[in-house]
Scaffold this motif. Sequence first.
Motif, PDB file in Angstrom:
ATOM      1  N   TYR A 172     -19.551  26.940 -30.150  1.00  0.00           N
ATOM      2  CA  TYR A 172     -20.819  27.423 -30.684  1.00  0.00           C
ATOM      3  C   TYR A 172     -20.844  27.183 -32.186  1.00  0.00           C
ATOM      4  N   SER A 173     -22.032  27.053 -32.739  1.00  0.00           N
ATOM      5  CA  SER A 173     -22.145  26.642 -34.130  1.00  0.00           C
ATOM      6  C   SER A 173     -22.392  27.797 -35.096  1.00  0.00           C
ATOM      7  N   ASN A 174     -22.915  28.908 -34.594  1.00  0.00           N
ATOM      8  CA  ASN A 174     -23.256  30.019 -35.471  1.00  0.00           C
ATOM      9  C   ASN A 174     -22.080  30.972 -35.616  1.00  0.00           C
ATOM     10  N   SER A 175     -21.436  30.939 -36.780  1.00  0.00           N
ATOM     11  CA  SER A 175     -20.254  31.772 -37.000  1.00  0.00           C
ATOM     12  C   SER A 175     -20.577  33.262 -37.001  1.00  0.00           C
ATOM     13  N   ALA A 176     -21.865  33.595 -37.124  1.00  0.00           N
ATOM     14  CA  ALA A 176     -22.263  35.006 -37.140  1.00  0.00           C
ATOM     15  C   ALA A 176     -22.485  35.559 -35.734  1.00  0.00           C
ATOM     16  N   SER A 177     -22.355  34.739 -34.732  1.00  0.00           N
ATOM     17  CA  SER A 177     -22.563  35.191 -33.351  1.00  0.00           C
ATOM     18  C   SER A 177     -21.625  36.330 -33.016  1.00  0.00           C
ATOM     19  N   GLN A 178     -22.143  37.302 -32.284  1.00  0.00           N
ATOM     20  CA  GLN A 178     -21.364  38.498 -31.975  1.00  0.00           C
ATOM     21  C   GLN A 178     -21.185  38.731 -30.481  1.00  0.00           C
ATOM     22  N   SER A 179     -22.083  38.207 -29.688  1.00  0.00           N
ATOM     23  CA  SER A 179     -22.012  38.472 -28.252  1.00  0.00           C
ATOM     24  C   SER A 179     -21.853  37.168 -27.502  1.00  0.00           C
ATOM     25  N   PHE A 180     -20.997  37.213 -26.494  1.00  0.00           N
ATOM     26  CA  PHE A 180     -20.670  36.000 -25.754  1.00  0.00           C
ATOM     27  C   PHE A 180     -20.573  36.347 -24.266  1.00  0.00           C
ATOM     28  N   PHE A 181     -21.078  35.440 -23.454  1.00  0.00           N
ATOM     29  CA  PHE A 181     -21.076  35.699 -22.024  1.00  0.00           C
ATOM     30  C   PHE A 181     -20.840  34.403 -21.267  1.00  0.00           C
TER      31      PHE A 181
ATOM     32  N   ASN B  82     -10.550  39.094 -22.008  1.00  0.00           N
ATOM     33  CA  ASN B  82     -10.691  40.021 -20.891  1.00  0.00           C
ATOM     34  C   ASN B  82     -10.557  39.287 -19.569  1.00  0.00           C
ATOM     35  N   GLU B  83     -10.184  40.059 -18.585  1.00  0.00           N
ATOM     36  CA  GLU B  83      -9.882  39.512 -17.271  1.00  0.00           C
ATOM     37  C   GLU B  83     -10.664  40.279 -16.218  1.00  0.00           C
ATOM     38  N   ASP B  84     -11.143  39.544 -15.230  1.00  0.00           N
ATOM     39  CA  ASP B  84     -11.828  40.174 -14.111  1.00  0.00           C
ATOM     40  C   ASP B  84     -11.383  39.442 -12.859  1.00  0.00           C
ATOM     41  N   GLY B  85     -10.370  40.008 -12.204  1.00  0.00           N
ATOM     42  CA  GLY B  85      -9.836  39.356 -11.017  1.00  0.00           C
ATOM     43  C   GLY B  85      -9.221  38.014 -11.367  1.00  0.00           C
ATOM     44  N   ARG B  86      -9.733  36.972 -10.756  1.00  0.00           N
ATOM     45  CA  ARG B  86      -9.186  35.626 -10.988  1.00  0.00           C
ATOM     46  C   ARG B  86      -9.747  34.967 -12.238  1.00  0.00           C
ATOM     47  N   PHE B  87     -10.656  35.639 -12.900  1.00  0.00           N
ATOM     48  CA  PHE B  87     -11.344  35.055 -14.046  1.00  0.00           C
ATOM     49  C   PHE B  87     -10.840  35.672 -15.347  1.00  0.00           C
ATOM     50  N   THR B  88     -10.556  34.803 -16.320  1.00  0.00           N
ATOM     51  CA  THR B  88     -10.143  35.256 -17.639  1.00  0.00           C
ATOM     52  C   THR B  88     -11.011  34.576 -18.685  1.00  0.00           C
ATOM     53  N   ALA B  89     -11.553  35.370 -19.577  1.00  0.00           N
ATOM     54  CA  ALA B  89     -12.388  34.841 -20.655  1.00  0.00           C
ATOM     55  C   ALA B  89     -11.709  35.123 -21.979  1.00  0.00           C
ATOM     56  N   GLN B  90     -11.787  34.157 -22.876  1.00  0.00           N
ATOM     57  CA  GLN B  90     -11.190  34.344 -24.197  1.00  0.00           C
ATOM     58  C   GLN B  90     -12.131  33.838 -25.270  1.00  0.00           C
ATOM     59  N   LEU B  91     -11.984  34.442 -26.447  1.00  0.00           N
ATOM     60  CA  LEU B  91     -12.804  34.084 -27.596  1.00  0.00           C
ATOM     61  C   LEU B  91     -11.894  33.680 -28.744  1.00  0.00           C
ATOM     62  N   ASN B  92     -12.196  32.575 -29.356  1.00  0.00           N
ATOM     63  CA  ASN B  92     -11.478  32.125 -30.546  1.00  0.00           C
ATOM     64  C   ASN B  92     -12.501  31.995 -31.668  1.00  0.00           C
ATOM     65  N   ARG B  93     -12.576  33.029 -32.499  1.00  0.00           N
ATOM     66  CA  ARG B  93     -13.602  33.044 -33.553  1.00  0.00           C
ATOM     67  C   ARG B  93     -13.314  31.994 -34.619  1.00  0.00           C
ATOM     68  N   ALA B  94     -12.041  31.793 -34.932  1.00  0.00           N
ATOM     69  CA  ALA B  94     -11.683  30.846 -35.995  1.00  0.00           C
ATOM     70  C   ALA B  94     -12.171  29.449 -35.660  1.00  0.00           C
ATOM     71  N   SER B  95     -12.020  29.072 -34.405  1.00  0.00           N
ATOM     72  CA  SER B  95     -12.427  27.734 -33.977  1.00  0.00           C
ATOM     73  C   SER B  95     -13.791  27.734 -33.313  1.00  0.00           C
ATOM     74  N   GLN B  96     -14.385  28.907 -33.187  1.00  0.00           N
ATOM     75  CA  GLN B  96     -15.726  29.058 -32.625  1.00  0.00           C
ATOM     76  C   GLN B  96     -15.830  28.458 -31.231  1.00  0.00           C
ATOM     77  N   TYR B  97     -14.960  28.934 -30.358  1.00  0.00           N
ATOM     78  CA  TYR B  97     -15.128  28.560 -28.965  1.00  0.00           C
ATOM     79  C   TYR B  97     -14.753  29.724 -28.067  1.00  0.00           C
ATOM     80  N   ILE B  98     -15.314  29.682 -26.877  1.00  0.00           N
ATOM     81  CA  ILE B  98     -14.924  30.620 -25.828  1.00  0.00           C
ATOM     82  C   ILE B  98     -14.453  29.814 -24.632  1.00  0.00           C
ATOM     83  N   SER B  99     -13.625  30.425 -23.838  1.00  0.00           N
ATOM     84  CA  SER B  99     -13.076  29.726 -22.686  1.00  0.00           C
ATOM     85  C   SER B  99     -13.186  30.584 -21.437  1.00  0.00           C
TER      86      SER B  99
END
Lengths: 113, 113
Positions: free
Chosen positions: A25-34, A55-72
């Motif tokens: 994502y390009s906006n470093s000020a972003s606060q919410s991710f889904f 965070n993890e939900d069963g077989r699914f794991t989500a991660q946020l990397n603010r420094a590099s501005q990506y979520i996985s």
Amino acid sequence: RKEVEQDPGPFNVPEGATVAFNCTYSNSASQSFFWYRQDCRKEPKLLMSVYSSGNEDGRFTAQLNRASQYISLLIRDSKLSDSATYLCVVNGSMGGGADGLTFGKGTHLIIQP
Amino acid sequence: GAGVSQSPSNKVTEKGKDVELRCDPISGHTALYWYRQSLGQGLEFLIYFQGNSAPDKSGLPSDRFSAERTGGSVSTLTIQRTQQEDSAVYLCASGYRGEQPQHFGDGTRLSIL
């Protein structure tokens, strides 16, 4: 640079395998991710929120990397029913409405038997 | 409970006609979005309503498109003098606030002949 970018895929993955995909994502000020999931010819549905600590939900794991501005999103022990398009969603970007959410174009996942 | 309701579910009309699409959001949701999704494509943001604030119309593709939200609840999206490229699924979503997860309706599948 696009506001929210995803690899469109398709990712062809054998059943039972682990698959991961990122979204930048390009906006470093972003606060919410889904992550949303969209089945063929259906409306998007919320899969999970993404928290700073990951965070993890069963077989699914989500991660946020603010420094590099990506979520996985990581899916373990993939099932045939996981086949869908996964949409990355970020708030605060232009084009999504002021203070609103911007959707990526999605990553298409195909789980093969 | 009741989700986001959209009507009609399908609309077929001739080029040049006007169409009106309706969205009934979840009760209490102050944020309402319209998107469109062409076959095999991602979500394209159209317009965003947040409470009583002026709507963000930055996504409307042309002046043939307009939307209203009456009384902070029901919204209508109007497309005048429809063109074939307007054919798409039009999705409405609502939420409590702009940055919170959105709940989508089933969409209106619009076909322009």
